[in-house]
Design a protein around this motif. Structure first.
Motif, PDB file in Angstrom:
ATOM      1  N   GLY A 158      -5.459 -78.469  23.470  1.00  0.00           N
ATOM      2  CA  GLY A 158      -6.384 -77.645  23.820  1.00  0.00           C
ATOM      3  C   GLY A 158      -5.387 -76.132  24.127  1.00  0.00           C
ATOM      4  O   GLY A 158      -6.208 -74.703  24.558  1.00  0.00           O
ATOM      5  N   GLN A 159      -4.672 -75.827  23.279  1.00  0.00           N
ATOM      6  CA  GLN A 159      -3.681 -74.306  23.228  1.00  0.00           C
ATOM      7  C   GLN A 159      -3.028 -74.543  21.951  1.00  0.00           C
ATOM      8  O   GLN A 159      -2.450 -75.322  21.755  1.00  0.00           O
ATOM      9  N   ARG A 160      -2.884 -73.731  21.375  1.00  0.00           N
ATOM     10  CA  ARG A 160      -2.365 -73.126  20.277  1.00  0.00           C
ATOM     11  C   ARG A 160      -1.337 -72.794  20.461  1.00  0.00           C
ATOM     12  O   ARG A 160      -0.605 -71.313  21.147  1.00  0.00           O
ATOM     13  N   GLY A 161       0.197 -73.115  20.541  1.00  0.00           N
ATOM     14  CA  GLY A 161       1.529 -73.243  20.582  1.00  0.00           C
ATOM     15  C   GLY A 161       1.754 -72.363  22.182  1.00  0.00           C
ATOM     16  O   GLY A 161       1.481 -73.237  23.113  1.00  0.00           O
ATOM     17  N   THR A 162       2.491 -72.684  22.175  1.00  0.00           N
ATOM     18  CA  THR A 162       3.000 -72.074  23.658  1.00  0.00           C
ATOM     19  C   THR A 162       3.796 -70.179  24.309  1.00  0.00           C
ATOM     20  O   THR A 162       3.232 -70.749  25.978  1.00  0.00           O
ATOM     21  N   ARG A 163       3.210 -70.189  23.783  1.00  0.00           N
ATOM     22  CA  ARG A 163       3.649 -68.944  24.352  1.00  0.00           C
ATOM     23  C   ARG A 163       2.754 -67.846  24.320  1.00  0.00           C
ATOM     24  O   ARG A 163       2.168 -67.359  23.276  1.00  0.00           O
ATOM     25  N   THR A 164       2.499 -66.210  24.873  1.00  0.00           N
ATOM     26  CA  THR A 164       1.633 -65.180  25.214  1.00  0.00           C
ATOM     27  C   THR A 164       1.770 -64.416  24.053  1.00  0.00           C
ATOM     28  O   THR A 164       3.525 -63.949  24.519  1.00  0.00           O
ATOM     29  N   GLY A 165       1.343 -63.964  23.292  1.00  0.00           N
ATOM     30  CA  GLY A 165       2.027 -63.165  22.374  1.00  0.00           C
ATOM     31  C   GLY A 165       1.091 -61.880  21.548  1.00  0.00           C
ATOM     32  O   GLY A 165      -0.230 -62.023  22.274  1.00  0.00           O
ATOM     33  N   SER A 166       0.380 -61.802  20.423  1.00  0.00           N
ATOM     34  CA  SER A 166      -0.411 -60.663  19.876  1.00  0.00           C
ATOM     35  C   SER A 166      -1.879 -61.170  20.132  1.00  0.00           C
ATOM     36  O   SER A 166      -2.546 -60.194  20.142  1.00  0.00           O
ATOM     37  N   LYS A 167      -1.015 -62.609  19.396  1.00  0.00           N
ATOM     38  CA  LYS A 167      -3.099 -63.261  19.980  1.00  0.00           C
ATOM     39  C   LYS A 167      -3.726 -63.971  21.527  1.00  0.00           C
ATOM     40  O   LYS A 167      -4.505 -64.291  20.615  1.00  0.00           O
ATOM     41  N   GLY A 168      -2.927 -63.098  22.008  1.00  0.00           N
ATOM     42  CA  GLY A 168      -3.326 -63.844  23.497  1.00  0.00           C
ATOM     43  C   GLY A 168      -2.611 -64.585  24.167  1.00  0.00           C
ATOM     44  O   GLY A 168      -1.396 -65.562  23.023  1.00  0.00           O
ATOM     45  N   VAL A 169      -3.350 -65.438  25.118  1.00  0.00           N
ATOM     46  CA  VAL A 169      -3.014 -66.532  25.925  1.00  0.00           C
ATOM     47  C   VAL A 169      -2.681 -67.203  24.938  1.00  0.00           C
ATOM     48  O   VAL A 169      -3.526 -67.642  23.578  1.00  0.00           O
ATOM     49  N   PRO A 170      -1.975 -68.627  24.915  1.00  0.00           N
ATOM     50  CA  PRO A 170      -2.069 -69.837  24.621  1.00  0.00           C
ATOM     51  C   PRO A 170      -3.032 -70.799  24.325  1.00  0.00           C
ATOM     52  O   PRO A 170      -3.881 -71.577  23.328  1.00  0.00           O
ATOM     53  N   VAL A 171      -4.466 -70.875  25.690  1.00  0.00           N
ATOM     54  CA  VAL A 171      -5.900 -71.659  25.721  1.00  0.00           C
ATOM     55  C   VAL A 171      -6.411 -70.808  24.628  1.00  0.00           C
ATOM     56  O   VAL A 171      -6.665 -69.871  24.311  1.00  0.00           O
ATOM     57  N   ARG A 172      -7.274 -72.616  24.875  1.00  0.00           N
ATOM     58  CA  ARG A 172      -7.996 -72.522  23.325  1.00  0.00           C
ATOM     59  C   ARG A 172      -9.404 -72.957  23.769  1.00  0.00           C
ATOM     60  O   ARG A 172      -9.379 -74.309  24.063  1.00  0.00           O
ATOM     61  N   TYR A 173      -9.930 -71.827  24.533  1.00  0.00           N
ATOM     62  CA  TYR A 173     -11.601 -73.167  25.511  1.00  0.00           C
ATOM     63  C   TYR A 173     -12.487 -73.136  24.623  1.00  0.00           C
ATOM     64  O   TYR A 173     -12.670 -74.276  25.086  1.00  0.00           O
ATOM     65  N   GLU A 174     -12.564 -73.049  23.083  1.00  0.00           N
ATOM     66  CA  GLU A 174     -13.830 -74.174  22.200  1.00  0.00           C
ATOM     67  C   GLU A 174     -12.916 -75.599  22.677  1.00  0.00           C
ATOM     68  O   GLU A 174     -13.409 -76.535  21.994  1.00  0.00           O
ATOM     69  N   ALA A 175     -11.222 -75.759  22.277  1.00  0.00           N
ATOM     70  CA  ALA A 175     -10.236 -76.768  21.881  1.00  0.00           C
ATOM     71  C   ALA A 175     -10.512 -77.369  22.773  1.00  0.00           C
ATOM     72  O   ALA A 175     -10.909 -78.974  23.042  1.00  0.00           O
ATOM     73  N   ILE A 176     -10.863 -76.734  24.620  1.00  0.00           N
ATOM     74  CA  ILE A 176     -10.703 -77.266  25.294  1.00  0.00           C
ATOM     75  C   ILE A 176     -12.467 -78.236  25.851  1.00  0.00           C
ATOM     76  O   ILE A 176     -12.890 -79.250  26.367  1.00  0.00           O
ATOM     77  N   ASP A 177     -13.799 -77.070  25.303  1.00  0.00           N
ATOM     78  CA  ASP A 177     -14.884 -77.483  25.123  1.00  0.00           C
ATOM     79  C   ASP A 177     -15.028 -78.679  24.480  1.00  0.00           C
ATOM     80  O   ASP A 177     -15.119 -80.324  24.551  1.00  0.00           O
ATOM     81  N   THR A 178     -14.231 -78.891  23.325  1.00  0.00           N
ATOM     82  CA  THR A 178     -14.207 -79.918  22.590  1.00  0.00           C
ATOM     83  C   THR A 178     -13.751 -81.225  22.806  1.00  0.00           C
ATOM     84  O   THR A 178     -14.202 -82.244  22.812  1.00  0.00           O
ATOM     85  N   ALA A 179     -12.499 -81.423  23.040  1.00  0.00           N
ATOM     86  CA  ALA A 179     -12.104 -82.145  23.740  1.00  0.00           C
ATOM     87  C   ALA A 179     -12.564 -82.685  25.207  1.00  0.00           C
ATOM     88  O   ALA A 179     -12.218 -83.996  25.779  1.00  0.00           O
ATOM     89  N   LEU A 180     -12.784 -81.587  25.779  1.00  0.00           N
ATOM     90  CA  LEU A 180     -14.023 -82.501  27.207  1.00  0.00           C
ATOM     91  C   LEU A 180     -15.292 -83.400  26.788  1.00  0.00           C
ATOM     92  O   LEU A 180     -15.610 -84.267  27.503  1.00  0.00           O
TER      93      LEU A 180
END
Length: 159
Positions: free
Chosen positions: A84-106
Motif C-alpha cells: 500500500g505504499q509506493r517506495g519509502t521516501r517522501t519526495g516530489s510525488k508526495g508521501v509514499p502511502v497510496r490510498y487506492e492500493a490500501i483500499d484494494t488490499a483491504l
C-alpha cells in the motif's frame, strides 16, 4: 462510531481467541526494516521471509500495489502483507502511502478474513512511515471490513 475497536498495546499480540490476521502495509520496492515490520520480525520470521521472496520473484507473481500476501505464522494466526505504499521516501510525488492500493488490499483482506472466519488486528496502517492520514484510512477499513461484519481492532502502541 466507526465499528473499529481501538486499544493501546502491541498489534503483534492480539488479545482474543480464535483466528486472527495481523494486517500491515508494505512498500512496493522490497524494503523491510523500519516501522511496524520490526515488531513483526521480532515475533515471527515468516512474514519477512515470505515478503522478500514475493518481491524477489515479482516478475512471475502478483506483487504490486494493492496485492495481499497471507502468511500463516501460528495455527490460528496469519499476517497479511499488504502493498500500500509506493517506495519509502517522501519526495516530489508526495508521501509514499497510496490510498487506492490500501483500499484494494483491504477488499482482498476482507475476502481472506471472511473465508477464514478471522478478526483483523493492525496498527494505524499507512499512517507511520508511509505518511498517510488516519482520517482517510479509517473510512476504508470501515467500508471494506467492518461493513462486511469482520471485527477490526486497531492498536496504538503503548509507551
Amino acid at each position: 462510531m466507526s465499528g473499529i475497536t481501538y486499544v493501546r498495546g502491541d498489534a503483534t499480540v492480539p488479545s482474543v481467541k480464535g483466528v486472527t490476521i495481523v494486517a500491515h502495509v508494505c512498500n512496493d520496492i522490497g524494503g523491510w526494516g523500519k516501522g511496524f515490520v520490526l515488531a513483526l520480525s521480532r515475533r515471527w520470521p515468516e512474514p519477512e521471509a515470505a515478503y522478500r521472496a514475493w518481491h524477489r520473484d515479482r516478475a512471475s507473481n502478483d506483487f504490486a500495489l494493492g496485492a495481499v500476501q497471507l502468511v500463516q505464522v501460528e495455527r490460528y494466526a496469519w499476517v497479511a502483507n499488504m502493498i500500500g505504499q509506493r517506495g519509502t521516501r517522501t519526495g516530489s510525488k508526495g508521501v509514499p502511502v497510496r490510498y487506492e492500493a490500501i483500499d484494494t488490499a483491504l477488499t482482498r483482506l476482507a475476502d481472506h478474513a471472511a473465508g477464514l472466519g478471522a478478526c483483523v488486528h493492525m496498527p494505524r496502517i499507512g499512517c507511520g512511515l508511509a505518511g498517510g492520514k488516519w482520517s482517510r484510512v479509517e473510512p476504508l477499513i470501515t467500508e471494506r471490513l467492518v461493513e462486511r461484519g469482520i471485527p477490526v481492532t486497531v492498536y496504538d502502541h503503548g509507551d
